[in-house]
Design a protein around this motif. Structure first.
Motif, PDB file in Angstrom:
ATOM      1  N   ALA A   1     -19.280  13.250 -23.147  1.00  0.00           N
ATOM      2  CA  ALA A   1     -19.420  12.004 -23.898  1.00  0.00           C
ATOM      3  C   ALA A   1     -18.131  11.186 -23.916  1.00  0.00           C
ATOM      4  O   ALA A   1     -18.090  10.113 -24.525  1.00  0.00           O
ATOM      5  CB  ALA A   1     -19.860  12.301 -25.330  1.00  0.00           C
ATOM      6  N   SER A   2     -17.084  11.728 -23.278  1.00  0.00           N
ATOM      7  CA  SER A   2     -15.779  11.047 -23.198  1.00  0.00           C
ATOM      8  C   SER A   2     -15.255  10.665 -24.579  1.00  0.00           C
ATOM      9  O   SER A   2     -14.779   9.541 -24.806  1.00  0.00           O
ATOM     10  CB  SER A   2     -15.886   9.796 -22.310  1.00  0.00           C
ATOM     11  OG  SER A   2     -16.272  10.148 -20.995  1.00  0.00           O
ATOM     12  N   VAL A   3     -15.348  11.599 -25.514  1.00  0.00           N
ATOM     13  CA  VAL A   3     -14.847  11.356 -26.869  1.00  0.00           C
ATOM     14  C   VAL A   3     -13.320  11.466 -26.858  1.00  0.00           C
ATOM     15  O   VAL A   3     -12.765  12.470 -26.402  1.00  0.00           O
ATOM     16  CB  VAL A   3     -15.448  12.367 -27.869  1.00  0.00           C
ATOM     17  CG1 VAL A   3     -14.901  12.115 -29.269  1.00  0.00           C
ATOM     18  CG2 VAL A   3     -16.967  12.273 -27.866  1.00  0.00           C
ATOM     19  N   ALA A   4     -12.644  10.441 -27.342  1.00  0.00           N
ATOM     20  CA  ALA A   4     -11.185  10.393 -27.317  1.00  0.00           C
ATOM     21  C   ALA A   4     -10.588  10.778 -28.661  1.00  0.00           C
ATOM     22  O   ALA A   4     -11.261  10.769 -29.690  1.00  0.00           O
ATOM     23  CB  ALA A   4     -10.732   8.988 -26.932  1.00  0.00           C
ATOM     24  N   ASN A   5      -9.292  11.106 -28.629  1.00  0.00           N
ATOM     25  CA  ASN A   5      -8.494  11.387 -29.832  1.00  0.00           C
ATOM     26  C   ASN A   5      -9.058  12.548 -30.647  1.00  0.00           C
ATOM     27  O   ASN A   5      -9.057  12.527 -31.884  1.00  0.00           O
ATOM     28  CB  ASN A   5      -8.397  10.136 -30.707  1.00  0.00           C
ATOM     29  CG  ASN A   5      -7.784   8.959 -29.975  1.00  0.00           C
ATOM     30  OD1 ASN A   5      -6.775   9.106 -29.281  1.00  0.00           O
ATOM     31  ND2 ASN A   5      -8.402   7.792 -30.103  1.00  0.00           N
ATOM     32  N   VAL A   6      -9.525  13.560 -29.955  1.00  0.00           N
ATOM     33  CA  VAL A   6     -10.107  14.727 -30.621  1.00  0.00           C
ATOM     34  C   VAL A   6      -9.001  15.650 -31.117  1.00  0.00           C
ATOM     35  O   VAL A   6      -8.081  15.996 -30.366  1.00  0.00           O
ATOM     36  CB  VAL A   6     -11.028  15.496 -29.670  1.00  0.00           C
ATOM     37  CG1 VAL A   6     -11.555  16.757 -30.343  1.00  0.00           C
ATOM     38  CG2 VAL A   6     -12.177  14.607 -29.199  1.00  0.00           C
ATOM     39  N   VAL A   7      -9.086  16.039 -32.369  1.00  0.00           N
ATOM     40  CA  VAL A   7      -8.176  17.028 -32.940  1.00  0.00           C
ATOM     41  C   VAL A   7      -8.876  18.381 -32.898  1.00  0.00           C
ATOM     42  O   VAL A   7     -10.012  18.505 -33.371  1.00  0.00           O
ATOM     43  CB  VAL A   7      -7.783  16.673 -34.384  1.00  0.00           C
ATOM     44  CG1 VAL A   7      -6.846  17.734 -34.958  1.00  0.00           C
ATOM     45  CG2 VAL A   7      -7.134  15.302 -34.450  1.00  0.00           C
ATOM     46  N   LYS A   8      -8.195  19.384 -32.324  1.00  0.00           N
ATOM     47  CA  LYS A   8      -8.769  20.717 -32.216  1.00  0.00           C
ATOM     48  C   LYS A   8      -8.146  21.632 -33.260  1.00  0.00           C
ATOM     49  O   LYS A   8      -6.929  21.786 -33.320  1.00  0.00           O
ATOM     50  CB  LYS A   8      -8.531  21.289 -30.823  1.00  0.00           C
ATOM     51  CG  LYS A   8      -9.202  20.504 -29.701  1.00  0.00           C
ATOM     52  CD  LYS A   8      -8.947  21.173 -28.348  1.00  0.00           C
ATOM     53  CE  LYS A   8      -9.648  20.425 -27.226  1.00  0.00           C
ATOM     54  NZ  LYS A   8      -9.420  21.067 -25.908  1.00  0.00           N
ATOM     55  N   ASP A   9      -8.965  22.242 -34.071  1.00  0.00           N
ATOM     56  CA  ASP A   9      -8.490  23.203 -35.064  1.00  0.00           C
ATOM     57  C   ASP A   9      -8.753  24.619 -34.573  1.00  0.00           C
ATOM     58  O   ASP A   9      -9.722  24.862 -33.858  1.00  0.00           O
ATOM     59  CB  ASP A   9      -9.193  22.977 -36.411  1.00  0.00           C
ATOM     60  CG  ASP A   9      -8.613  23.845 -37.506  1.00  0.00           C
ATOM     61  OD1 ASP A   9      -7.535  23.490 -38.019  1.00  0.00           O
ATOM     62  OD2 ASP A   9      -9.222  24.875 -37.827  1.00  0.00           O
ATOM     63  N   THR A  10      -7.890  25.536 -34.968  1.00  0.00           N
ATOM     64  CA  THR A  10      -8.040  26.925 -34.529  1.00  0.00           C
ATOM     65  C   THR A  10      -9.325  27.569 -35.033  1.00  0.00           C
ATOM     66  O   THR A  10      -9.770  28.568 -34.489  1.00  0.00           O
ATOM     67  CB  THR A  10      -6.838  27.771 -35.001  1.00  0.00           C
ATOM     68  OG1 THR A  10      -6.702  27.644 -36.424  1.00  0.00           O
ATOM     69  CG2 THR A  10      -5.552  27.304 -34.337  1.00  0.00           C
ATOM     70  N   SER A  11      -9.938  26.985 -36.065  1.00  0.00           N
ATOM     71  CA  SER A  11     -11.197  27.521 -36.596  1.00  0.00           C
ATOM     72  C   SER A  11     -12.363  27.301 -35.640  1.00  0.00           C
ATOM     73  O   SER A  11     -13.406  27.940 -35.763  1.00  0.00           O
ATOM     74  CB  SER A  11     -11.531  26.841 -37.927  1.00  0.00           C
ATOM     75  OG  SER A  11     -11.813  25.460 -37.717  1.00  0.00           O
ATOM     76  N   GLY A  12     -12.200  26.371 -34.688  1.00  0.00           N
ATOM     77  CA  GLY A  12     -13.288  25.987 -33.798  1.00  0.00           C
ATOM     78  C   GLY A  12     -13.813  24.601 -34.093  1.00  0.00           C
ATOM     79  O   GLY A  12     -14.551  24.013 -33.306  1.00  0.00           O
TER      80      GLY A  12
ATOM     81  N   PHE B   1     -16.620  21.027 -43.802  1.00  0.00           N
ATOM     82  CA  PHE B   1     -16.207  19.971 -44.726  1.00  0.00           C
ATOM     83  C   PHE B   1     -14.962  20.393 -45.505  1.00  0.00           C
ATOM     84  O   PHE B   1     -14.087  19.574 -45.775  1.00  0.00           O
ATOM     85  CB  PHE B   1     -17.339  19.658 -45.702  1.00  0.00           C
ATOM     86  CG  PHE B   1     -18.254  18.551 -45.248  1.00  0.00           C
ATOM     87  CD1 PHE B   1     -18.416  17.423 -46.026  1.00  0.00           C
ATOM     88  CD2 PHE B   1     -18.952  18.644 -44.062  1.00  0.00           C
ATOM     89  CE1 PHE B   1     -19.262  16.390 -45.626  1.00  0.00           C
ATOM     90  CE2 PHE B   1     -19.800  17.637 -43.650  1.00  0.00           C
ATOM     91  CZ  PHE B   1     -19.958  16.496 -44.429  1.00  0.00           C
ATOM     92  N   GLN B   2     -14.893  21.655 -45.884  1.00  0.00           N
ATOM     93  CA  GLN B   2     -13.722  22.146 -46.613  1.00  0.00           C
ATOM     94  C   GLN B   2     -12.447  21.875 -45.825  1.00  0.00           C
ATOM     95  O   GLN B   2     -11.433  21.441 -46.391  1.00  0.00           O
ATOM     96  CB  GLN B   2     -13.857  23.642 -46.888  1.00  0.00           C
ATOM     97  CG  GLN B   2     -14.955  24.014 -47.859  1.00  0.00           C
ATOM     98  CD  GLN B   2     -15.226  25.512 -47.886  1.00  0.00           C
ATOM     99  OE1 GLN B   2     -14.535  26.282 -47.201  1.00  0.00           O
ATOM    100  NE2 GLN B   2     -16.212  25.934 -48.647  1.00  0.00           N
ATOM    101  N   LEU B   3     -12.497  22.149 -44.544  1.00  0.00           N
ATOM    102  CA  LEU B   3     -11.348  21.899 -43.680  1.00  0.00           C
ATOM    103  C   LEU B   3     -11.170  20.415 -43.414  1.00  0.00           C
ATOM    104  O   LEU B   3     -10.080  19.859 -43.593  1.00  0.00           O
ATOM    105  CB  LEU B   3     -11.526  22.637 -42.350  1.00  0.00           C
ATOM    106  CG  LEU B   3     -10.517  22.291 -41.257  1.00  0.00           C
ATOM    107  CD1 LEU B   3      -9.117  22.713 -41.675  1.00  0.00           C
ATOM    108  CD2 LEU B   3     -10.897  22.959 -39.943  1.00  0.00           C
ATOM    109  N   GLY B   4     -12.248  19.737 -42.998  1.00  0.00           N
ATOM    110  CA  GLY B   4     -12.146  18.357 -42.572  1.00  0.00           C
ATOM    111  C   GLY B   4     -11.718  17.400 -43.662  1.00  0.00           C
ATOM    112  O   GLY B   4     -10.870  16.512 -43.440  1.00  0.00           O
ATOM    113  N   LEU B   5     -12.277  17.545 -44.866  1.00  0.00           N
ATOM    114  CA  LEU B   5     -11.949  16.624 -45.951  1.00  0.00           C
ATOM    115  C   LEU B   5     -10.472  16.684 -46.321  1.00  0.00           C
ATOM    116  O   LEU B   5      -9.871  15.675 -46.707  1.00  0.00           O
ATOM    117  CB  LEU B   5     -12.808  16.914 -47.180  1.00  0.00           C
ATOM    118  CG  LEU B   5     -14.298  16.560 -47.063  1.00  0.00           C
ATOM    119  CD1 LEU B   5     -15.058  17.040 -48.301  1.00  0.00           C
ATOM    120  CD2 LEU B   5     -14.497  15.065 -46.859  1.00  0.00           C
TER     121      LEU B   5
END
Length: 301
Positions: free
Chosen positions: A177-188, A248-252
Motif C-alpha cells: 500500500a506504500s504507506v509512508a512514515n511508519v513507526v515500528k514498535d518492538t511489540s509488533g 491502544f494502550q501503546l499507541g495512545l
C-alpha cells in the motif's frame, strides 16, 4: 462481563443468584455501598490518594512496571500480601502461572489495570472478595487490602507464532500500500501519525476522549469497517488508557492531545483469539486490524 468492540477491554459486573434475584441484587448493592464507605474512610484517615475504578475497586501504584497489563483471560504470576483493613495480615505468598479468571473478583478487575512489573495496592470491597462467607482468618463481609507485584504474564508458544505471522502480514500490507512514515514498535504494532497535536501525551491512568474507526486487515488488504464511534469517561467506563486493548494502550501514549494516527495492530494487540460481535461486522478470531484514531482530550486520572 462486557467487551466494547471499539477498544475498551472488559467491564466486570457481579451477579448474585438466589431464589429472589431482585432482593439479592439489592442487598449486594447495599453491601457494596457500605464497603466503599468503609474503604474511603480508611483511605482518608490514612492520607492515601487512590485511583477509583468504575467497578468499585480503589488502588494505588507504588512502582510502575514497563510491560503490558494482562488480559482477563491471561495466566499471571504475582507476589502478594493480603490484609484486613485493621492491618492484620491474613496471607502472603506467590501465585504462579494462575488464570486471572480463577481469582477473586476484585483481582479479576484489578490485575488487568496494571502493567506487568508494577507494584500496586488494591482495596477490595467484601462483595468482590469472599462476601458473607468466612475464610479461616477472614471474617464475613471483610474488605481486603492486597499489596502485590505483578511479576509475569504467561505467553504461550501459539501466541508467539501468531505474532510472527501477524507482523509478516502487516509488513506486506504496508509495503504493497506504500504507506509512508511508519513507526515500528518492538511489540509488533505499527503506526503512522497523520496529524500532530500540541497537547500533553497521556500515561497509563489518564482518562481520555478518543474517536476511532476500525477496519479488518484481511487477505493483504484493508477490509470491512467493523466499528466507528468514540469513547470517553462515563457511568459505564473510566476510559483510561489502561482500559483499552493493548494496541491502544501503546499507541495512545505516543500521541499528543489533538493528534490523529493510524494503528496497524497484530491480533494479539487487538482482540486475540476471541471472535467479537456487536459492531458493524464480526471480527473473527486472530484478526489483524487497522484503527484510524483521534485523541481529542486528555483528562486527569
Amino acid at each position: 462481563m462486557k467487551m466494547k468492540i471499539g477498544g475498551v477491554a472488559l467491564l466486570l459486573a457481579f451477579i448474585m443468584t438466589g431464589c429472589n434475584l431482585n432482593s439479592d441484587v439489592t442487598s449486594g448493592q447495599e453491601q457494596l455501598i457500605q464497603d466503599l464507605q468503609s474503604i474511603d474512610s480508611y483511605l482518608t484517615t490514612h492520607g492515601i490518594t487512590a485511583l477509583k475504578d468504575i467497578n468499585g475497586i480503589r488502588f494505588t501504584i507504588d512502582s510502575l512496571g514497563t510491560g503490558y497489563p494482562p488480559r482477563y483471560g491471561s495466566n499471571v504470576t504475582f507476589a502478594y500480601t493480603g490484609k484486613l483493613l485493621s492491618g492484620a495480615t491474613f496471607q502472603s505468598g506467590t501465585v504462579t502461572d494462575r488464570a486471572i479468571s480463577g481469582l477473586i473478583t476484585g483481582l479479576q478487575i484489578g490485575l488487568p489495570s496494571i502493567p506487568n512489573g508494577t507494584k500496586a495496592t488494591f482495596y477490595i470491597p467484601s462483595i468482590f472478595a469472599y462476601g458473607s462467607q468466612a475464610q479461616s482468618n477472614i471474617p464475613p463481609n471483610s474488605n481486603l487490602i492486597f499489596q502485590l507485584k505483578l511479576k509475569g504474564i504467561t505467553i504461550t508458544s501459539s501466541e508467539k507464532q501468531q505474532l510472527a505471522s501477524d507482523t509478516t502480514k502487516i509488513g506486506q500490507y504496508l509495503r504493497s500500500a506504500s504507506v509512508a512514515n511508519v513507526v515500528k514498535d518492538t511489540s509488533g504494532m505499527r503506526y503512522v501519525v497523520t496529524q500532530t497535536g500540541t497537547g500533553i501525551k497521556p500515561s497509563w491512568f489518564h482518562r481520555v476522549k478518543v474517536s476511532y474507526t476500525g477496519y479488518l486487515l484481511q487477505d493483504g488488504a484493508k477490509g470491512a469497517k467493523f466499528y466507528e464511534g468514540s469513547n470517553e469517561p462515563s457511568s459505564v467506563t473510566d476510559s483510561r488508557v489502561v482500559n483499552f486493548i493493548r494496541g491502544f494502550q501503546l499507541g495512545l501514549q505516543q500521541l499528543n492531545k489533538g493528534s490523529k494516527a493510524t494503528f496497524y495492530l497484530p491480533s494479539g494487540l487487538a482482540f486475540g483469539a476471541v471472535s467479537v460481535t456487536g459492531g458493524i461486522v464480526t471480527v473473527p478470531a486472530n484478526s489483524n486490524v487497522i484503527y484510524e484514531v483521534e485523541l481529542k482530550e486528555v483528562l486527569e486520572p
